[in-house]
Write an enzyme that holds these catalytic residues in place. Structure first.
Site, PDB file in Angstrom:
ATOM      1  N   GLU A 102       1.021   6.859   7.060  1.00 24.55           N
ATOM      2  CA  GLU A 102       2.169   6.426   6.248  1.00 24.55           C
ATOM      3  C   GLU A 102       2.001   6.900   4.811  1.00 24.55           C
ATOM      4  O   GLU A 102       2.950   7.354   4.177  1.00 24.55           O
ATOM      5  CB  GLU A 102       2.290   4.899   6.272  1.00 24.55           C
ATOM      6  CG  GLU A 102       2.668   4.338   7.632  1.00 24.55           C
ATOM      7  CD  GLU A 102       2.847   2.827   7.613  1.00 24.55           C
ATOM      8  OE1 GLU A 102       2.637   2.192   6.568  1.00 24.55           O
ATOM      9  OE2 GLU A 102       3.208   2.279   8.660  1.00 24.55           O
ATOM     10  N   MET A 143      10.671  -7.051   4.146  1.00 21.95           N
ATOM     11  CA  MET A 143      10.865  -7.736   5.418  1.00 21.95           C
ATOM     12  C   MET A 143      12.202  -8.470   5.546  1.00 21.95           C
ATOM     13  O   MET A 143      12.298  -9.458   6.252  1.00 21.95           O
ATOM     14  CB  MET A 143       9.698  -8.712   5.659  1.00 21.95           C
ATOM     15  CG  MET A 143       8.350  -8.035   5.794  1.00 21.95           C
ATOM     16  SD  MET A 143       8.319  -6.771   7.097  1.00 21.95           S
ATOM     17  CE  MET A 143       8.316  -7.821   8.551  1.00 21.95           C
ATOM     18  N   ARG A 144      13.206  -7.985   4.867  1.00 25.89           N
ATOM     19  CA  ARG A 144      14.531  -8.598   5.008  1.00 25.89           C
ATOM     20  C   ARG A 144      15.528  -7.553   5.507  1.00 25.89           C
ATOM     21  O   ARG A 144      15.460  -6.387   5.109  1.00 25.89           O
ATOM     22  CB  ARG A 144      15.023  -9.149   3.673  1.00 25.89           C
ATOM     23  CG  ARG A 144      14.175 -10.280   3.149  1.00 25.89           C
ATOM     24  CD  ARG A 144      14.782 -10.834   1.888  1.00 25.89           C
ATOM     25  NE  ARG A 144      16.045 -11.502   2.136  1.00 25.89           N
ATOM     26  CZ  ARG A 144      16.145 -12.743   2.590  1.00 25.89           C
ATOM     27  NH1 ARG A 144      15.055 -13.453   2.838  1.00 25.89           N
ATOM     28  NH2 ARG A 144      17.322 -13.288   2.791  1.00 25.89           N
ATOM     29  N   SER A 171       0.827  -1.208   0.000  1.00 26.11           N
ATOM     30  CA  SER A 171       0.000   0.000   0.000  1.00 26.11           C
ATOM     31  C   SER A 171       0.866   1.265   0.000  1.00 26.11           C
ATOM     32  O   SER A 171       0.482   2.285  -0.588  1.00 26.11           O
ATOM     33  CB  SER A 171      -0.972   0.005   1.181  1.00 26.11           C
ATOM     34  OG  SER A 171      -0.301   0.192   2.396  1.00 26.11           O
ATOM     35  N   ARG A 189      23.412 -13.393   3.526  1.00 25.45           N
ATOM     36  CA  ARG A 189      22.824 -12.053   3.406  1.00 25.45           C
ATOM     37  C   ARG A 189      23.568 -11.195   2.376  1.00 25.45           C
ATOM     38  O   ARG A 189      22.969 -10.440   1.626  1.00 25.45           O
ATOM     39  CB  ARG A 189      22.862 -11.393   4.784  1.00 25.45           C
ATOM     40  CG  ARG A 189      21.907 -10.254   4.914  1.00 25.45           C
ATOM     41  CD  ARG A 189      21.932  -9.684   6.297  1.00 25.45           C
ATOM     42  NE  ARG A 189      21.041 -10.386   7.199  1.00 25.45           N
ATOM     43  CZ  ARG A 189      20.955 -10.146   8.501  1.00 25.45           C
ATOM     44  NH1 ARG A 189      21.751  -9.240   9.061  1.00 25.45           N
ATOM     45  NH2 ARG A 189      20.114 -10.804   9.251  1.00 25.45           N
ATOM     46  N   HIS A 246       8.759   3.065   8.968  1.00 23.29           N
ATOM     47  CA  HIS A 246       8.629   2.175  10.131  1.00 23.29           C
ATOM     48  C   HIS A 246       7.344   2.549  10.882  1.00 23.29           C
ATOM     49  O   HIS A 246       7.098   3.734  11.124  1.00 23.29           O
ATOM     50  CB  HIS A 246       9.845   2.339  11.049  1.00 23.29           C
ATOM     51  CG  HIS A 246       9.785   1.444  12.240  1.00 23.29           C
ATOM     52  ND1 HIS A 246      10.077   0.090  12.168  1.00 23.29           N
ATOM     53  CD2 HIS A 246       9.444   1.690  13.527  1.00 23.29           C
ATOM     54  CE1 HIS A 246       9.917  -0.454  13.369  1.00 23.29           C
ATOM     55  NE2 HIS A 246       9.530   0.492  14.208  1.00 23.29           N
TER      56      HIS A 246
HETATM   57  C1  GRF Z   1       3.911  -0.661   6.836  1.00 25.65           C
HETATM   58  O1  GRF Z   1       3.143  -0.613   7.993  1.00 25.65           O
HETATM   59  C2  GRF Z   1       5.294  -0.152   7.086  1.00 25.65           C
HETATM   60  O2  GRF Z   1       5.359   0.790   8.112  1.00 25.65           O
HETATM   61  C3  GRF Z   1       6.038  -1.381   7.477  1.00 25.65           C
HETATM   62  O3  GRF Z   1       5.472  -2.413   6.729  1.00 25.65           O
HETATM   63  C4  GRF Z   1       4.143  -2.080   6.383  1.00 25.65           C
HETATM   64  C5  GRF Z   1       4.020  -2.244   4.910  1.00 25.65           C
HETATM   65  O4  GRF Z   1       2.696  -2.102   4.462  1.00 25.65           O
HETATM   66  N1  GRF Z   1       7.443  -1.196   7.258  1.00 25.65           N
HETATM   67  P1  GRF Z   1       2.361  -2.044   2.917  1.00 25.65           P
HETATM   68  O5  GRF Z   1       2.916  -3.323   2.302  1.00 25.65           O
HETATM   69  O6  GRF Z   1       3.031  -0.829   2.351  1.00 25.65           O
HETATM   70  O7  GRF Z   1       0.882  -1.995   2.847  1.00 25.65           O
END
Ligand code: GRF
Length: 214
Positions: A175, A91-92, A14, A66, A110
């Site tokens: 965000e 997520m890495r 998103s 890594r 974040h």
């Molecule tokens: C968000 O809440 C961001 O803060 C975190 O991961 C989430 C990602 O959401 N780092 P999306 O995939 O952008 O919807």
């Protein structure tokens, strides 16, 4: 010239979509050169393809360390021509070489008011602590996780009885406002990372703040 940038995702995407919208409506003078995911099943990939964006999946190979993963990622980003990398739910943990190579041109969002609540499950932890305030932070990425100079925060006040899902949705709305703003500043040459701080228009910020409209 419009800033070429890459967006790295692992999930829904998103924030990537919010960034893309901002490139179309002029809030970001830039264009997304690649949407890269470490997971082939990231829902954001389909959404990106639907918008005609170039997508790449770079899944970790069996036994790959890594650094090796980081090199493949860096190659894909470089070949897309990106001059900025926006991590958006990627997520890495990135290796030191990657972070050093992109330092000052690598942003992350974040879901907490850093330096509070680094790491995962931030909404749950904020609720468990009974905090009055929460939000999100866009920051430059440094080697230490969730520790780089903060650029802008979206802030809100917790509501009585609010659950994790409701809180998460409110933070995400913030965000989608603050991330495009930060990338827009960078694209306009107004944002830089210098002397361990984020600078906007030649002044160190600590960080800029957007309050949720109630
Ligand atoms: C968000 O809440 C961001 O803060 C975190 O991961 C989430 C990602 O959401 N780092 P999306 O995939 O952008 O919807």
């Amino acid at each position: 010239m419009a800033l070429p940038f890459a967006v790295l995702i692992s999930g829904r995407g998103s924030n990537m979509l919010a960034l893309e919208r901002a490139t179309r409506d002029g809030r970001i003078d830039g264009r997304i050169t690649a949407v890269i995911s470490d997971r082939a099943d990231a829902a954001g990939l389909d959404a990106a393809r639907g918008l005609g964006l170039a997508t790449t999946v770079i899944a970790p190979a069996p036994g790959e360390d890594r650094d090796g993963y980081g090199r493949r990622l860096a190659d894909a980003i470089a070949s897309s021509g990106a001059a900025l990398v926006a991590l958006a739910g990627f997520m890495r943990v990135l290796d030191r070489g990657f972070v050093r190579a992109w330092q000052g041109r690598l942003l992350n969002i974040h879901p907490a008011l850093l330096p509070a609540y680094r790491g995962l499950h931030t909404h749950r932890r904020v609720l468990a602590a009974g905090d009055a305030r929460h939000g999100c932070t866009v920051h430059f990425v440094v080697e230490e996780l969730d520790a780089g100079p903060a650029v802008i925060q979206g802030r809100l006040k917790l509501r009585p009885g609010e659950d994790e899902a409701a809180l998460s949705a409110r933070v995400q709305r913030l965000e989608h406002i603050v991330y495009p703003r930060a990338v827009g500043w960078f694209a306009a040459g107004r944002l830089e990372c210098r002397d361990g701080a984020a600078w906007i228009d030649g002044r160190p910020v600590g960080p800029a703040v957007v309050e949720e409209k109630t």
